[in-house]
Design a protein around this motif. Structure first.
Motif, PDB file in Angstrom:
ATOM      1  N   GLN A  60       0.816  -1.207   0.000  1.00 27.51           N
ATOM      2  CA  GLN A  60       0.000   0.000   0.000  1.00 27.51           C
ATOM      3  C   GLN A  60       0.855   1.264   0.000  1.00 27.51           C
ATOM      4  N   GLU A  61       1.991   1.220   0.699  1.00 23.85           N
ATOM      5  CA  GLU A  61       2.900   2.366   0.706  1.00 23.85           C
ATOM      6  C   GLU A  61       3.561   2.542  -0.655  1.00 23.85           C
ATOM      7  N   TRP A  62       3.953   1.445  -1.280  1.00 21.80           N
ATOM      8  CA  TRP A  62       4.522   1.521  -2.625  1.00 21.80           C
ATOM      9  C   TRP A  62       3.506   2.156  -3.583  1.00 21.80           C
ATOM     10  N   LYS A  63       2.288   1.687  -3.510  1.00 24.44           N
ATOM     11  CA  LYS A  63       1.235   2.197  -4.391  1.00 24.44           C
ATOM     12  C   LYS A  63       1.036   3.692  -4.192  1.00 24.44           C
ATOM     13  N   GLU A  64       0.958   4.116  -2.933  1.00 23.05           N
ATOM     14  CA  GLU A  64       0.741   5.529  -2.638  1.00 23.05           C
ATOM     15  C   GLU A  64       1.906   6.388  -3.139  1.00 23.05           C
ATOM     16  N   GLN A  65       3.110   5.911  -2.969  1.00 23.36           N
ATOM     17  CA  GLN A  65       4.279   6.675  -3.415  1.00 23.36           C
ATOM     18  C   GLN A  65       4.308   6.792  -4.938  1.00 23.36           C
ATOM     19  N   LEU A  66       3.875   5.747  -5.648  1.00 27.28           N
ATOM     20  CA  LEU A  66       3.794   5.826  -7.113  1.00 27.28           C
ATOM     21  C   LEU A  66       2.770   6.878  -7.525  1.00 27.28           C
ATOM     22  N   LEU A  67       1.634   6.900  -6.851  1.00 23.26           N
ATOM     23  CA  LEU A  67       0.595   7.867  -7.190  1.00 23.26           C
ATOM     24  C   LEU A  67       1.057   9.296  -6.935  1.00 23.26           C
ATOM     25  N   PRO A 175       6.109  11.081 -20.342  1.00 17.88           N
ATOM     26  CA  PRO A 175       6.338  10.665 -18.952  1.00 17.88           C
ATOM     27  C   PRO A 175       6.514   9.157 -18.864  1.00 17.88           C
ATOM     28  N   THR A 176       7.570   8.729 -18.211  1.00 14.97           N
ATOM     29  CA  THR A 176       7.929   7.311 -18.210  1.00 14.97           C
ATOM     30  C   THR A 176       8.389   6.856 -16.829  1.00 14.97           C
ATOM     31  N   LEU A 177       7.866   5.719 -16.413  1.00 15.52           N
ATOM     32  CA  LEU A 177       8.306   5.056 -15.191  1.00 15.52           C
ATOM     33  C   LEU A 177       9.398   4.059 -15.558  1.00 15.52           C
ATOM     34  N   PHE A 178      10.572   4.188 -14.943  1.00 22.10           N
ATOM     35  CA  PHE A 178      11.651   3.217 -15.124  1.00 22.10           C
ATOM     36  C   PHE A 178      11.726   2.332 -13.881  1.00 22.10           C
ATOM     37  N   TYR A 179      11.619   1.037 -14.104  1.00 24.68           N
ATOM     38  CA  TYR A 179      11.672   0.050 -13.023  1.00 24.68           C
ATOM     39  C   TYR A 179      13.020  -0.648 -13.140  1.00 24.68           C
ATOM     40  N   LEU A 180      13.938  -0.310 -12.228  1.00 28.71           N
ATOM     41  CA  LEU A 180      15.339  -0.730 -12.354  1.00 28.71           C
ATOM     42  C   LEU A 180      15.804  -1.344 -11.038  1.00 28.71           C
ATOM     43  N   MET A 204      10.706  11.796 -15.965  1.00 26.51           N
ATOM     44  CA  MET A 204      11.199  10.504 -15.499  1.00 26.51           C
ATOM     45  C   MET A 204      10.814  10.208 -14.057  1.00 26.51           C
ATOM     46  N   ILE A 205      10.282   9.013 -13.837  1.00 28.70           N
ATOM     47  CA  ILE A 205      10.117   8.457 -12.495  1.00 28.70           C
ATOM     48  C   ILE A 205      10.944   7.177 -12.455  1.00 28.70           C
ATOM     49  N   ILE A 206      11.786   7.036 -11.463  1.00 30.03           N
ATOM     50  CA  ILE A 206      12.583   5.822 -11.303  1.00 30.03           C
ATOM     51  C   ILE A 206      12.151   5.105 -10.032  1.00 30.03           C
ATOM     52  N   ILE A 207      11.866   3.829 -10.152  1.00 29.12           N
ATOM     53  CA  ILE A 207      11.750   2.967  -8.978  1.00 29.12           C
ATOM     54  C   ILE A 207      12.932   2.010  -9.055  1.00 29.12           C
ATOM     55  N   GLY A 208      13.886   2.231  -8.175  1.00 31.52           N
ATOM     56  CA  GLY A 208      15.127   1.455  -8.228  1.00 31.52           C
ATOM     57  C   GLY A 208      16.004   1.786  -7.042  1.00 31.52           C
TER      58      GLY A 208
END
Length: 296
Positions: A60-67, A175-180, A204-208
């Protein structure tokens, strides 16, 4: 679903040695039984892992931070009359239309059919796509470690499997999410170099891996010499650390959501953005990235 202790032991050993033996893994993974995966069984296993993670409190925290990151990155086009009016945090108008839509790129996922950590990371990617309302087909994935069987599984899941090693050098126009997840520093550095401007970085949004974590674990002079774009980005990016339960520490540790607010970028002198040189890495003994083959 649960994994045996033996599986987790294997995952930990692989994760710890991943950067030292990656090239060996690439050749072996492409010739072993992964070529003959039971696609239906593998897809079911991944979806079961998605269901498991969805029930985890930390999700749920991951989801909220992405939003939150998405709301800062998806902005309403000023000249589009069709999208005038209030928008929600994902850039939707009152009638539900998207002013802008995130795309997604995932590099370095690893061999998810044999590595438990990689399977959990793939499951998390699918959860993030759903939470961000990113169509699965708009997510491009690449890892030189993928076997042909794994590429078939990814296609069955609806993902777009890239055939070319981009080395992270992808220029953004949307706008692009990078999952690294647990990728090498050179890949992050290449991505920043390719988009080193006040126009591209805010897309750019990076989750890594945390940039601050990279800096803290690297000798300072070597970090500045070899990874100059990460070095500069540390001072202007915004990092939000993501939670990780102890049992998944080998999968999601040191992970952050990283964004690049325009207001922060504008604080840097204009000379920062002038003709940024392409990284060469001639001093790096362990580059932590598989480079594409050059043809003579």
């Amino acid at each position: 679903m649960s994994d045996t202790g033996e599986e987790w032991q294997v995952a930990r050993r692989r994760k710890g040695a991943a950067r030292q033996s990656r090239s060996l893994q690439v050749s072996s993974n492409s010739t072993c039984c992964q070529e003959h995966l039971d696609i239906r069984k593998t897809v079911k296993r991944i979806r079961d892992t998605v269901s498991e993670l969805r029930c985890e409190e930390f999700w749920q925290e991951w989801k909220e931070q992405l939003l939150v990151a998405g709301s800062a990155t998806l902005t309403k086009p000023p000249d589009n009359k069709d999208t005038e009016g209030p928008t929600d945090r994902l850039g939707r108008t009152r009638d539900g239309r998207l002013c802008q839509q995130l795309e997604c790129v995932c590099y370095g996922l690893g061999s998810f059919s044999s590595c438990v950590s990689a399977r959990y990371q793939l499951a998390m990617l699918l959860l993030l796509l759903d939470a961000g309302q990113i169509p699965v087909k708009d997510c491009s994935v690449y890892d030189p470690a993928f076997s042909s069987g794994e590429r078939d599984v990814l296609s069955e899941l609806g993902l777009t499997v890239l055939t070319e090693n981009e080395e992270g050098k992808r220029l953004l126009t949307k706008p692009t999410l990078f999952y690294l997840m647990h990728c090498g520093k050179a890949l992050y550095n290449n991505l920043l170099w390719k988009n080193w401007s006040t126009q591209c970085l805010p897309l750019m949004i990076i989750i890594g891996n945390s940039f601050n974590g990279m800096r803290d674990r690297t000798i300072e002079r070597e970090f500045k010499r070899d990874y100059g774009y990460i070095t500069q980005a540390v001072s202007v990016c915004e990092e939000r650390q993501l939670p990780c339960p102890s049992r998944l520490i080998d999968v999601f540790s040191d992970t952050a959501v990283i964004t690049f607010p325009t207001s922060s970028l504008n604080r840097l002198p204009q000379s920062t953005w002038a003709e940024p040189p392409e990284p060469q890495y001639q001093h790096c003994l362990d580059l932590e990235i598989i480079q594409r083959e050059t043809r003579s």
